[in-house]
Structure formats: structure tokens, C-alpha cells
Design an enzyme around this catalytic site. Structure first.
Site, PDB file in Angstrom:
ATOM      1  N   CYS A 431       0.726  -1.283   0.079  1.00 15.31           N
ATOM      2  CA  CYS A 431       0.083   0.113   0.053  1.00 15.31           C
ATOM      3  C   CYS A 431       0.863   1.280  -0.040  1.00 15.31           C
ATOM      4  O   CYS A 431       0.404   2.321  -0.249  1.00 15.31           O
ATOM      5  CB  CYS A 431      -1.018  -0.063   1.153  1.00 15.31           C
ATOM      6  SG  CYS A 431      -2.439   0.891   0.893  1.00 15.31           S
ATOM      7  N   ASP A 463     -15.418   7.875   0.838  1.00 17.73           N
ATOM      8  CA  ASP A 463     -15.355   7.126   1.987  1.00 17.73           C
ATOM      9  C   ASP A 463     -14.554   5.937   1.654  1.00 17.73           C
ATOM     10  O   ASP A 463     -13.926   5.906   0.506  1.00 17.73           O
ATOM     11  CB  ASP A 463     -16.863   6.736   2.473  1.00 17.73           C
ATOM     12  CG  ASP A 463     -16.809   6.580   3.917  1.00 17.73           C
ATOM     13  OD1 ASP A 463     -16.102   5.804   4.586  1.00 17.73           O
ATOM     14  OD2 ASP A 463     -17.329   7.372   4.764  1.00 17.73           O
ATOM     15  N   ASP A 464     -14.500   4.929   2.520  1.00 20.72           N
ATOM     16  CA  ASP A 464     -13.749   3.545   2.255  1.00 20.72           C
ATOM     17  C   ASP A 464     -14.350   2.993   0.934  1.00 20.72           C
ATOM     18  O   ASP A 464     -13.573   2.218   0.344  1.00 20.72           O
ATOM     19  CB  ASP A 464     -13.595   2.575   3.445  1.00 20.72           C
ATOM     20  CG  ASP A 464     -12.745   3.424   4.516  1.00 20.72           C
ATOM     21  OD1 ASP A 464     -11.817   3.754   4.249  1.00 20.72           O
ATOM     22  OD2 ASP A 464     -13.401   3.432   5.447  1.00 20.72           O
ATOM     23  N   ASP A 481      -9.008  -2.285  -5.127  1.00 23.78           N
ATOM     24  CA  ASP A 481      -7.585  -2.080  -4.665  1.00 23.78           C
ATOM     25  C   ASP A 481      -6.592  -2.791  -5.346  1.00 23.78           C
ATOM     26  O   ASP A 481      -7.032  -3.849  -5.783  1.00 23.78           O
ATOM     27  CB  ASP A 481      -7.454  -2.063  -2.791  1.00 23.78           C
ATOM     28  CG  ASP A 481      -6.411  -1.193  -2.304  1.00 23.78           C
ATOM     29  OD1 ASP A 481      -5.567  -0.747  -3.057  1.00 23.78           O
ATOM     30  OD2 ASP A 481      -6.731  -0.802  -1.343  1.00 23.78           O
ATOM     31  N   HIS A 555      -9.014 -10.390 -14.396  1.00 25.19           N
ATOM     32  CA  HIS A 555      -8.327  -9.941 -15.547  1.00 25.19           C
ATOM     33  C   HIS A 555      -6.695 -10.178 -15.111  1.00 25.19           C
ATOM     34  O   HIS A 555      -6.324  -9.977 -14.307  1.00 25.19           O
ATOM     35  CB  HIS A 555      -8.504  -8.484 -16.071  1.00 25.19           C
ATOM     36  CG  HIS A 555      -7.660  -8.093 -17.092  1.00 25.19           C
ATOM     37  ND1 HIS A 555      -7.977  -8.519 -18.500  1.00 25.19           N
ATOM     38  CD2 HIS A 555      -6.744  -7.203 -17.171  1.00 25.19           C
ATOM     39  CE1 HIS A 555      -7.118  -7.659 -19.426  1.00 25.19           C
ATOM     40  NE2 HIS A 555      -6.374  -7.007 -18.462  1.00 25.19           N
ATOM     41  N   ASP A 642     -10.414   2.109   7.815  1.00 24.63           N
ATOM     42  CA  ASP A 642      -9.122   1.180   8.111  1.00 24.63           C
ATOM     43  C   ASP A 642      -8.011   1.931   7.570  1.00 24.63           C
ATOM     44  O   ASP A 642      -8.112   2.997   6.847  1.00 24.63           O
ATOM     45  CB  ASP A 642      -9.491  -0.029   7.159  1.00 24.63           C
ATOM     46  CG  ASP A 642      -9.589   0.314   5.573  1.00 24.63           C
ATOM     47  OD1 ASP A 642     -10.063   1.365   5.241  1.00 24.63           O
ATOM     48  OD2 ASP A 642      -9.093  -0.672   4.856  1.00 24.63           O
TER      49      ASP A 642
END
Length: 765
Positions: A431, A463-464, A481, A555, A642
């Protein structure tokens, strides 16, 4: 002109981190073959060096001085590190069977897993004796023995060692040295040594045997020769009766097993040819006599043409020829024979910083021999330290070898933009590979984005995850993500990434339903890529199955390195939404996982971390946030998010802005991963850290707090980080207790929400 990317063409798997494989990995890092997908499977992160273990028992060395960090070594070698225990081989399909991983495919295989003391012929040994191997288990048991004796140092204790070879003799000398420094009265220690033969140190000279026996008797050790132990039984709690075939019985508080070496049972089940004792039979090339694509070295191997004892000196000597032949079989060149020496030097430490040298029929005792032994051992271990300063050696057997040296990592001192631009940039993965939040905000502000009326939460109020109104009963929640791999084990990478991607749904209080995968595979031939993709998706599916989530599509493409991400879908009831907005004054703030992932992964890239630090970080990343979300809902959380790439402060500011409140943080309460303080003190931060520091403008702190490493960790990007939630004050204590009971043992109440001020601030107390 940019060079063509290297394609992966061969799967080479090493099982075990013994002396021979440690040398192979070191040499591979200096002289690697492009295109080889190298994997090390080991049940431990740190492998012991046998030559220094007796000294560690005596207290002359600490753990780090006597152990090789396999994670760091594998990273230097460019090898994948799989932390797992091998339990079998499927030779027909050329696969390694492990306890945790799915079957691991190999083209060529090498085994160096050592041996274990034979105990099948001693009734009760498995239950009541402490074997000298595996070393990790022995050292844990020895630590507990010392702890027990330290607790009651005035009591008498009896220790018995079964086996009078070099290992048993050295333990007898060095255990006495250690325990005499603990016990208040030396007479309270009884040490027994039981040996089957009529003299100690079978295979050594008569003089050496007699000298060792004399020294042991002088220091009060009871020696029992020509005795065969047949049974160990408990005589009372924590006390044992050792019975020999002669009728001799010895009472002992602790029993240690240092008998003849034996092979792990799973070896014989594989179908590979072994000797009568179950050790892999190899030819002069250290190659299995039955399977030419399998090699073996160290104690687990027996050379067909040479009878040699199971001694560490041979494992060390086999490292270079094993490396040469592994590379030769991949390159299709001629293998070279290894000829073990007939006589070898043994240096036996006597626990008093003296040593006995044994060479054939010759023997000598002197204090300078210990100094020499200490020098030799430390010199060997120095080969596996300070990898960042090592330079590649020329490999005359390989043409066009591609060597990749480390680049500088961005240090936290590089906060000034001009200085940052002058740095050689080394991007981090996970991340920490995100772009900064300010860049995203500026870009989005320039765009004219139309938002359909059914979108309840989207870019207009980020938001998340996004929330879309699809029915009167429930709402659709969507998020995505993706990031490049930050860990060499695709099975574990798949699990962590899946946890990370699903976490956005948990942070919203949603129930996950299905996911689609986006995967980048490195360039390579199908057989190698199939293995990587299989392990990656097996890791992903493991987490999805635990959460009853379906993989519905995806994919794939090829690129420079492995990357993975998920588009996640879930559902939520309108009255169960957890948002970043909603924080109320006097709410308590709870964080469920420790910080430090970013700095630890950055440190690993430049060989400045420890394997157990990364082990601990991985365990944290493998913890799902699902149950924590359910607990927060149970205790009426007012807001939740998170912690990921923008760090604790970045994500907390998003919550404060959305809620129009301020926050006070207690810096001392923030949980931190083992090793993160050490790496931050070295100035090691991830490549996203400087961008996260832009959020310092929202913080009100004094100069002393800014000097604290805890402060720097507020900006550390997290991968699969914890949840951050605000809880009504009256529910906070019970919520924290429930989180800890549920397994979130690092959870802490780190601050509280305060009233809105003219400027959103973060007070650190």
C-alpha cells in the site's frame, strides 16, 4: 535503450535452511542465473550455526550471533521465502507437499533439512525427553529450564544427557557453565551423561576421549558408559526415571536426548532412494541416485561412495559444490564431483573458554584453541551479515549475468522537495506504492464528474467504499484496490491482499459478496507462471472461503513484477452503515492493529530488518478486520475507517474533516510492531512517507514530540492495517475488552474526539 525484461524459465526449490543451503543462497546472490524462479521453504526464519550453539548454551553468544536470518538471506539471493513445514514429496508430479501451502511445483529440487536424534528405541522419549534437534525447539526448552532454575536457585537439580558423542559432551560442559552462574550453591547441580559405548566421542582418538572424560569427571559430571537407555517414565510431576537395559535407574529433573542421528520419517515415504537409516542416498555430485533432478546435502544426505559421520563440517564444505551443480544442471553443463576429506578437525569447547582439538589420532587442549575456534565461527557467520555492502563476484560459468544492486531508500530526512528530487528514488510496494492524498484531491477537483442520483456515497462524499441504492431492502457497496507484491511468497501475498481489499467493506460495516481479480504476472514461461498464479489464487481463495465470498472473474496481464488486486462487492442495510463521518465529541478512538508496516518493508528492501520482525508484521497483516467491524457495530461506533496507505494521521484527518471535529491522541498508547521503532530511528521510511507528511499542517505538537519515533510512525503507510473507530464513551471500555477477546490483542484506546475548532488539529499528549 531499455533492456528486455528477464523471463522466468525454471523452478528451483530448496527445502531447508541448513548450512549447505545458506552457502548456496549467499553464492546465488553473488552469481545468479537470470530466469530462475528460486524458492526456499523453511519451517524457521532463523537457522542455527551448529558450531556456536554450545557457546550459546553456556551464555557466551546470543541468539543473533549464532543464527542466520533466512528472510534476509533469501532476499539477497533473489529467492522467494516460504515459511512452512514440508511433510512429503509428490515425485511423479514434481511437487513439494507442505502443511500450509498448496503443493509447490519444482523442476529441480535440493534438500538440506538436517537430522534429528534417534528416539524410537527409547520408550517415553517422545513425551519426556528434550531432543537436541530441531535446534529451535531445543533452545526454547533450554530457555524454560533456565527460567525454572532461576525461579528457585536454592533448590537441587538433576540434568541427564543421553548420548556421549561430540554433541552430548559439549552440552555437558556448557550446560554446567551456564547453570553454575544461576544456582546459589554449585553442589545443588547433578549432571549425568549416559553413553552406549565403552568410551566417549566414538570416532575420535583415544587421547581425545580420555581427556574429555577426565575433564568431565573433574567438574563433577557423572559418566555412565556401556549403558543403553530403554525407557523414560515420570516418577512424579516434572521428575523422571531413566531406565537402562542393565537395570540401572537414574532420577532426573530434565532429560536431554543427543543420540545417533535419524532422518525425518516423511523422507522414506516419498519413494526417493535412501540408505538403511532413511537418509537420502546421493552420488558424488550430491545428486539423488534415483532422481537426477533432486540434490541433497548436510546431515540428511549419505554419500554412496563415502562413509562419513553426520558432522557440520561436511555440510559447510558441501555448500560450494552444491551451488555449482545446481547451476550446472539448470544450464545443462557438466556436473562436478565433490570429494569429502577423510580426516577433519574438530574443536570441542569445554565450557570454560578452552577447547580440545581432535584431528585423526592427534589431540590437544588449550585456551588459544577456543580463541581460534571463536575466530573461525565468527568469520563464518560474518558471511551472512551486512548484505547491503556486499559486491557481486564474477561467475565464469555464466554469460550475461544480470546483477541487481540495491538503490537508496528514501529516508525521512528527505522531506524537502528539492532534496527529494535529488534522491535516487526507490519505490516501495504494497500500500506504500499509492500516490499521495494531496495529488488525488487536486486531480479530482479539476475533473467534472457526474454522479448518478442512486449513488449515496461516491466521489462527492468519498469514503472507504462506494454505496449505491439498488433496492429498498439493502444497498450495494463497491470498492477496488491493487498493488505490486511486497512479499516473495505469492500464497501469503494473496491472503494479505485479499484481507486488505475486503477491509474497505468491513470498514463500512458491509457484508462481502463477491470479488473480481486483477493480476499482473512477471514475464516467463507458462510452467513457471502457472505455479505463481496458482499459489497467488490459492492464497486469495483461502481468505474468500473463510468469509464465504465468491471469486467471479478477473483480468490478467504480464509486467515487470507480480501485482494483485480485487474489485469487491458487498451489501449493507441502510441502518448499519459505518462512515468516516459521524464522530461525536467525547467519543473514544480505538485502533485494532499496530503501526509500522511501511518502515519495516522499506527496511527489508535494504537488508536492515530482522526476519522475526517481518514474521510478526505478516501475522498482523493476515488478521482479518471482519470481526472487528462486527464488534464496532455491536458497540455503536459513530465512525470507522481502515488504516492503509495514508497512515494513521491521513485517515484520521479524513474522519475529522467529514465529522467537523478535532481529536486528541495519546502517542504512548498507539500500538507499534516489533522492530518498527528501530527502523524509524535509523531514518528508514517508505517512499510514500514524505507525501504523508504533508498532513503535518493539521497537527499541533511541540518540538520534543516531533523527535519521538512514535510520532514519525503516525505517517507510516499500512498494508492490511487495522480499523480505526470512534466509540461512545460509555461503550468504549467494553468494546476494547471484546476486541482483545476476539484476537485483536494489540487493540488500544489511542485518544478521544473533542469539539470543533477554527482549525482541525491533532493534540498529542
Amino acid at each position: 535503450m531499455k533492456s528486455n525484461p528477464t523471463q522466468l524459465t525454471d523452478n528451483l526449490v530448496l527445502i531447508g535452511g541448513g548450512h549447505s543451503h545458506a552457502i548456496v543462497l549467499k553464492l546465488w546472490g553473488m552469481n545468479h542465473i537470470p530466469g530462475v524462479h528460486l524458492t526456499l521453504i523453511s519451517d524457521r526464519t532463523h537457522t542455527p550455526y551448529s558450531g556456536m550453539l554450545p557457546g550459546q548454551v553456556a551464555g557466551f553468544y546470543d541468539f543473533e550471533e549464532t543464527h542466520i536470518d533466512l528472510r534476509v538471506l533469501a532476499h539477497f539471493a533473489g529467492a522467494n521465502f516460504y515459511h512452512d513445514t514440508v511433510i512429503n514429496l509428490d515425485l511423479e508430479n514434481k511437487q513439494v507437499i507442505c502443511e500450509k501451502h498448496s503443493p509447490i511445483t519444482f523442476d529441480n529440487l535440493s534438500i538440506d533439512i538436517g537430522s534429528i536424534p534417534q528416539k524410537s528405541n527409547i520408550s517415553g522419549a517422545s513425551d519426556y525427553a528434550i531432543p537436541a534437534k530441531p535446534v529451535a525447539q531445543f533452545l526454547t526448552a533450554w530457555k524454560n529450564v533456565k527460567k525454572t532454575i532461576k525461579t528457585h536457585p536454592k533448590q537441587p537439580y538433576s540434568l541427564t544427557i543421553i548420548g556421549g558423542g561430540a554433541g552430548g559432551v559439549e552440552l555437558a560442559f556448557n550446560m554446567r557453565t551456564c547453570l553454575l552462574n544461576i544456582l546459589e550453591n554449585a553442589n545443588n547441580l547433578t549432571l549425568n551423561l549416559i553413553h552406549q559405548g565403552n568410551h566417549l566421542l566414538t570416532g575420535h582418538s583415544h587421547w581425545t576421549s580420555k581427556k574429555v572424560q577426565s575433564l568431565l569427571l573433574e567438574n563433577g559430571t557423572n559418566i555412565y558408559l556401556n549403558e543403553t537407555v530403554i525407557k523414560i517414565t515420570p516418577s512424579s510431576p516434572h521428575h523422571y526415571r531413566i531406565t537402562c537395559d542393565s537395570g540401572l535407574e537414574i532420577r532426573s529433573d530434565f532429560v536431554f536426548l543427543v543420540t545417533q542421528a535419524s532422518s525425518p520419517q516423511w523422507i522414506e515415504k516419498t519413494g526417493i532412494t535412501t540408505d538403511k537409516k532413511g537418509f537420502i542416498l546421493v552420488n558424488n555430485y550430491l545428486q539423488s541416485v534415483s532422481h537426477p533432478n533432486i540434490f541433497a546435502a548436510g546431515d540428511i544426505a549419505t554419500m554412496k561412495n563415502y562413509s562419513r559421520p553426520k558432522a557440520g563440517v561436511f555440510a559447510v564444505r558441501q555448500g560450494q559444490p552444491l551451488f555449482n551443480n545446481l547451476q550446472s544442471i539448470i544450464l545443462g553443463t557438466k556436473l562436478h564431483s565433490y570429494y569429502p576429506q577423510k580426516f577433519y578437525l574438530s574443536l570441542i569447547g569445554t565450557g570454560n573458554k578452552k577447547a580440545i582439538a581432535s584431528w585423526g589420532s592427534l589431540g590437544l587442549e588449550a585456551s588459544w584453541l577456543w580463541t581460534w575456534k571463536d575466530y573461525i565461527d565468527r568469520k563464518f557467520m560474518d558471511r551472512f551479515k551486512n548484505f547491503s555492502s556486499m559486491k557481486p563476484e564474477k561467475n565464469n560459468n555464466i554469460i550475461d549475468v544480470i546483477i541487481t544492486l540495491k538503490n537508496e531508500v528514501i529516508l525521512n530526512k528527505a522531506q524537502d522537495k528539492k532534496e527529494l528530487e535529488n534522491k535516487k528514488f526507490m519505490p516501495c510496494n504494497g500500500c506504500a506504492s499509492k500516490v499521495g492524498s494531496s495529488l488525488l484531491q487536486k486531480t479530482l477537483q479539476r475533473l467534472d464528474i457526474n454522479q448518478n442520483p442512486e449513488i449515496i456515497v461516491g466521489l462527492a462524499s468519498p469514503d472507504d467504499a462506494a454505496i449505491i441504492d439498488i433496492s429498498e431492502q439493502e444497498l450495494l457497496v463497491e470498492t477496488i484496490d491493487y498493488f505490486p507484491s511486497f512479499i516473495s511468497d505469492p500464497f501469503v501475498f494473496g491472503q494479505i491482499t485479499t484481507n486488505h481489499c475486503l477491509s474497505d467493506l468491513w470498514a463500512m460495516g458491509a457484508k462481502a459478496h463477491s470479488v473480481s481479480a486483477v493480476i499482473t504476472l512477471p514475464y516467463g514461461v507458462d510452467s513457471v507462471l502457472e505455479e505463481i498464479l496458482y499459489q497467488l489464487l490459492e492464497g486469495c481463495l483461502k481468505i474468500l472461503k473463510q468469509n464465504q465470498v465468491s471469486l467471479v472473474g478477473g483480468h490478467t496481464l504480464q509486467g515487470e513484477k507480480l501485482g494483485f488486486g480485487l474489485s469487491c462487492n458487498g451489501f449493507i442495510l441502510p441502518n448499519r452503515i459505518l462512515c468516516k463521518s459521524g464522530m461525536q465529541p467525547n467519543d473514544k478512538i480505538i485502533l485494532t492493529k499496530p503501526l509500522g508496516i511501511g518502515t519495516l518493508l522499506a527496511a527489508e528492501m535494504i537488508y536492515q530488518t530482522k526476519g522475526n520482525w517481518i514474521d510478526n508484521a505478516i501475522q498482523s497483516m493476515l488478521i482479518s478486520n471482519k470481526k472487528a467491524s462486527e464488534i464496532f457495530l455491536q458497540f455503536e461506533a459513530s465512525a470507522c475507517t481502515d488504516i492503509t496507505g495514508f497512515g494513521l494521521v491521513g485517515h484520521l484527518i479524513e474522519m475529522m474533516k467529514a465529522s467537523q471535529v478535532s481529536v486528541e491522541l495519546n502517542l504512548d498508547k498507539i500500538p507499534i510492531l516489533i522492530g518498527a521503532i528501530e527502523t524509524i530511528k535509523q531514518g528508514i521510511t517508505s517512499s510514500l512517507h514524505p507525501k504523508n507528511l504533508d498532513n503535518e499542517t493539521y497537527l499541533t505538537v511541540n518540538k520534543n514530540i516531533k523527535k519521538s519515533p512514535n510520532y514519525s510512525l503516525l505517517f507510516d503507510p499500512q498494508t492490511s492495517g487495522g480499523l480505526l473507530a470512534s466509540i461512545p464513551e460509555e461503550n468504549a471500555d467494553r468494546c476494547l475488552q471484546e476486541l482483545i477477546r476476539a484476537g485483536y490483542t494489540d487493540s488500544q484506546m489511542i485518544g478521544k474526539v473533542i469539539h470543533k475548532s477554527n482549525k482541525i488539529t491533532c493534540q498529542l499528549t
